[in-house]
Design a protein around this motif. Structure first.
Motif: not given
Length: 874
Positions: A177-193
């Motif tokens: 899972i770490t590979d699937r979200i690495y360097d994609t900005g997904l975590e920052e996006y989820l925090n904004e949501m």
């Protein structure tokens, strides 16, 4: 100063390609016994992991075949590993990613001078392969051969790279899972949501592309089922398969709580699907703004003539105001997706500003507008729920699909209709992914743009992206109001250098075929007097405090160039929490009514079509680059009108010529000394690497448009163009620049500038990526002029698809009339897969110049000798 036209090189002569010195790595690898002890159990364990995956799928009503994405991390390079994978039954190569390795007791760099171990990080490759049970058996067989192998005798043809892989193997593991979200900005996006209380959330899922329709469909159905089992859904109309760049993705929607646990312990099945490569944000806010209560009326004269020629510049952006006085009759809007629906005039902010800059330039300059309309394809639109929230990429279509279909419609047509803008040479793309700063691995956006550039022979002009944050300077707060301009500039640049990791260019600015534009701290307004608002920099050659920095992919030069993006101001924050530092608040929308900045058209109230305002940022810089590119197109058309038929420039070369000329006018100016002085004091930076460390902040430098639009008596520019292949008899061209006799044996300052540009085909399976590498040789020792390189790094400049070099001389050189400087352009294969017959278009621009305040005039001397050579050839 009389303006004279640029000149064309006579036809180049053929030559033999120069050889590049190979890189000799000095990575220390562990002994075989260490590798066997480290990986014996881990390779055997992969069978158990796949068995568990099989058991999971056994409970699935679709009874799908188990697959596993395998990550092989290798220290250093292992070229063309995908060929070894292709020779392995059941194993399919997905891709190759870049990373860096921290040295340890087994893997480290040996210092070439001392022979001692170094603490430097070094490059690595992550090879992703889709593996089934048959493939794992083969992998185990290769492992057993490696353990017994002594002289590479146990490996069949094309599989010997597995031996090298095991020698250099740093890690082997299943994709996580770490590979699937690495360097994609997904975590920052989820925090904004979460902050916006958006639930459920939409996101992109990219699947492992399998080059097989049946397998791709099966993978899509599997992931769709897993998403639905978690109370989510798939937007089926969003699914995109683009074989040319090995891309298969779609948009899904799921409860926000699905992403609360992003570890391997999660019980959300779709997060762990072995069909999925990446999760990414969708529908990003690209440009935020607030409604302005008051704007300025434009007071200059506005030409009213409607433009009728074919456009050569396209703008992919928000929807402009079609009847704004500064745009009316000058834009051709193509809106097949009906974005105009609910796009209020007051919200047409970014597209209006960009169209204004491309057509009119900075209005403060009062320069002549373009003589052709621009083609506008809206790809941004306001939020359907909140018209004050800015302009967005849609969240129900993938950006890849939007961009691909827009370009294809321009050059091929759509649904049986003819092409909408087939003569376009430049596409302005002042858009970046705010959640995806570029670090190591090239994005799908950039891959698409690189492929489209080469396929359609079009140049994308891309903004580097803005970093719009408050600034904390290491200056005592009490001293700030009395600080000198120079000390303020130094403190600001130190802060930019300290924060460089958080200021990286935004995807897709790492694209190698495009030109990426950062903004210099400059505009055309002139002086201003606002005591509370401070300009942090003084030199117009320096990057703006809000401009993002490079490098690009494979350490290519990014941004390529800087263009004026306006002077962005700051003011001292009312609350100073630490007396040893100064907190500065960045000026945003409230300063739009006041200079400085680039003066652009802006939306006013309904029916008010004359409003303008001041804007800053890299979007402006990119748009001004497109404006200059359009002028260069007209320059080439005018040159052709004066040339005989057998010497005219074929239009297929206009794109690469414009690309070369845009960079040709770039130089570091006094910014080199300012930044170098700071970099020299950074720990770990040696004197030999100072130039290399300047590039991320300046690229090739700020562009002087006068240098590329015309020549003078003291400055002469020649343009060469053609195509090369890797065939031995077609892999090099030699251009001869005639030396003006008046320079012989005279002490005079002179400068030689050389720029080479091309568009490269791509190999998406290897991290080398760029198939075609063109380069010119080092002209420091050219046999006739004594030249030295004060700026730029010759080797580093060969990383992308532009090579730019500036050489200077001051001595009396001895040469005879008829002597020339010979410049050889060579072509070689970089990433594998380049056909020996595939022609690579390129352009070469060379300028020789001397100071304007001397009596020696060189233009006519060079022109006369060129004409003589052309007559001799005929």
């Amino acid at each position: 100063m009389a303006k004279k036209p640029l000149l064309i090189f006579p036809k180049a002569s053929s030559g033999s390609r120069d050889a590049l010195q190979p890189f000799i790595g000095n990575v220390k690898y562990p002994q075989k016994e260490i590798q066997i002890g480290k990986f014996e159990n881990r390779i055997s364990e992969l069978d158990r992991v796949l068995e568990n995956q099989t058991a999971y799928l056994g409970a699935n009503p679709n009874n799908l075949i188990a697959e596993m994405i395998l990550v092989l991390e290798v220290a250093g390079d292992l070229n063309d590993f995908f060929r070894a994978v292709a020779a392995t039954p059941g194993m399919e190569f997905l891709g190759e990613l870049q990373s860096e390795i921290e040295p340890d007791e087994d893997f480290y760099i040996v210092d070439s001078k001392t022979g001692e171990r170094s603490d430097k990080r070094f490059g690595a490759r992550l090879f992703l392969t889709m593996t089934n049970q048959n493939a794992l058996r083969e992998l185990r067989t290769y492992w057993e051969k490696y353990k017994l192998d002594k002289e590479n005798q146990n490996f069949a043809r094309n599989t010997g790279r597995f031996r090298i892989l095991f020698e250099r193997l740093k890690d082997i593991r299943p994709y996580s899972i770490t590979d699937r979200i690495y360097d994609t900005g997904l975590e920052e996006y989820l925090n904004e949501m979460r902050e916006l209380q958006v639930d459920p959330v939409k996101f992109e899922i990219e699947l492992a592309y399998k080059h097989n329709v049946t397998k791709d469909t099966r993978a899509f159905e599997e992931v769709k089922l897993l998403v639905e089992q978690n109370n989510g859904r798939v937007l089926e109309t969003s699914r995109v398969i683009l074989p040319e760049i090995a891309y298969h993705a779609f948009i899904a929607e799921a409860p926000l709580a699905s992403f609360n646990d992003l570890t391997e312990n999660t019980n959300v099945a779709f997060l762990k699907s072995q069909q999925i490569l990446f999760f990414r944000p969708v529908g990003q806010s690209i440009f935020n703004h607030e409604q302005q209560l008051e704007l300025i009326d434009y007071e200059g004269e506005i030409p009213t003539k409607e433009l009728e020629l074919d456009p050569v510049v396209a703008l992919f952006d928000g929807l402009p105001i079609e009847n704004h006085d500064l745009l009316v009759g000058k834009i051709l809007i193509d809106d097949p997706d009906d974005f105009v629906h609910n796009y209020l005039v007051q919200r047409r902010f970014h597209g209006t500003a960009m169209a204004s800059l491309i057509i009119n330039g900075d209005l403060s300059e009062k320069s002549t507008p373009l003589t052709r309309p621009i083609y506008v394809r809206p790809i941004l639109k306001p939020s359907a729920n909140d018209q004050s929230a800015g302009e967005f990429l849609p969240d129900d279509k993938l950006p890849i699909d939007i961009i691909h279909q827009a370009v294809k419609r321009m050059f091929e047509g759509e649904n049986g209709n003819p092409p909408t803008a087939k003569n376009v040479k430049l596409i302005n793309f002042s858009i970046g992914d705010p959640f995806r700063p570029f670090h190591n691995n090239i994005s799908t956006w950039a891959k698409l743009i690189d492929w489209l550039s080469y396929k359609y022979n079009v140049l994308f002009i891309i903004s580097a992206g803005n970093k719009v944050d408050d600034v904390i300077l290491d200056i005592p707060s009490a001293d700030f109001d009395q600080i000198t301009f120079q000390d303020l500039e130094t403190a600001t640049l130190k802060k930019i250098l300290e924060d460089n990791f958080d200021r990286k260019i935004l995807t897709p600015a790492e694209s190698i075929n495009s030109l990426t534009v950062g903004c210099s701290h400059h505009d055309s307004h002139g002086d201003f007097n606002f005591p509370q608002r401070r300009s942090l920099l003084t030199s117009s050659f320096l990057l703006s405090p809000i401009s993002r920095i490079g490098f690009g992919y494979n350490n290519s030069i990014k941004p390529d160039i800087l263009m004026p993006g306006g002077r962005h101001l700051f003011r001292k924050h009312l609350r100073q929490t630490n007396p040893q530092k100064t907190y500065l608040r960045i000026e945003n929308g409230e300063s739009i009514n006041y200079p400085p900045g680039n003066l652009v058209a802006m939306p006013g109230a309904v029916g008010d079509t004359r409003k303008v305002g001041y804007l800053t940022g890299t979007s402006n810089a990119a748009a001004l680059t497109s404006n200059l590119g359009a002028k260069l197109y007209e320059l080439l058309v005018e040159l052709n009108e004066e040339l005989p038929d057998n010497e005219k420039i074929q239009e297929e070369y206009f794109t690469v010529i414009i690309k070369a000329l845009l960079v040709h006018g770039a130089s570091w100016g006094n910014a080199q000394d300012i930044i170098a002085q700071i970099i020299r004091n950074v720990p770990g930076v040696s004197p030999q690497t100072v130039k290399r460390n300047i590039y991320p902040y300046l690229g090739y430098g700020s562009v002087n448009s006068e240098k590329i639009l015309y020549c003078t008596d003291h400055r002469v520019t020649l343009i060469g163009f053609g195509n090369l292949t890797t065939r031995k008899d077609q892999n090099a061209h030699i251009y001869s620049f005639p030396l003006p006799p008046s320079l012989a044996a005279v002490n005079i300052d002179k400068q030689l500038t050389i720029t080479l540009a091309w568009l490269s085909p791509l190999n998406f399976k290897t991290a080398q990526y760029r198939k075609a590498h063109l380069f010119f040789d080092n002209l420091e020792n050219n046999g006739h002029l004594s030249l030295s390189r004060n700026s730029h790094d010759f080797k580093l400049g060969r990383k992308g698809t532009v090579q730019h070099d500036i050489l200077k001389g001051h001595y009396a050189d001895v040469f005879q009339d008829g002597d020339t400087i010979n410049i050889k352009v060579s072509c070689r294969e970089d990433a594998s897969g380049l056909s020996i017959t595939e022609p690579i278009k390129y352009a070469l621009t060379v300028t020789l110049e001397i100071k304007e305040n001397v009596d020696t005039m060189i233009y006519e001397e060079v022109q006369l000798r060129l004409q003589q050579r052309i007559r001799e050839r005929i």
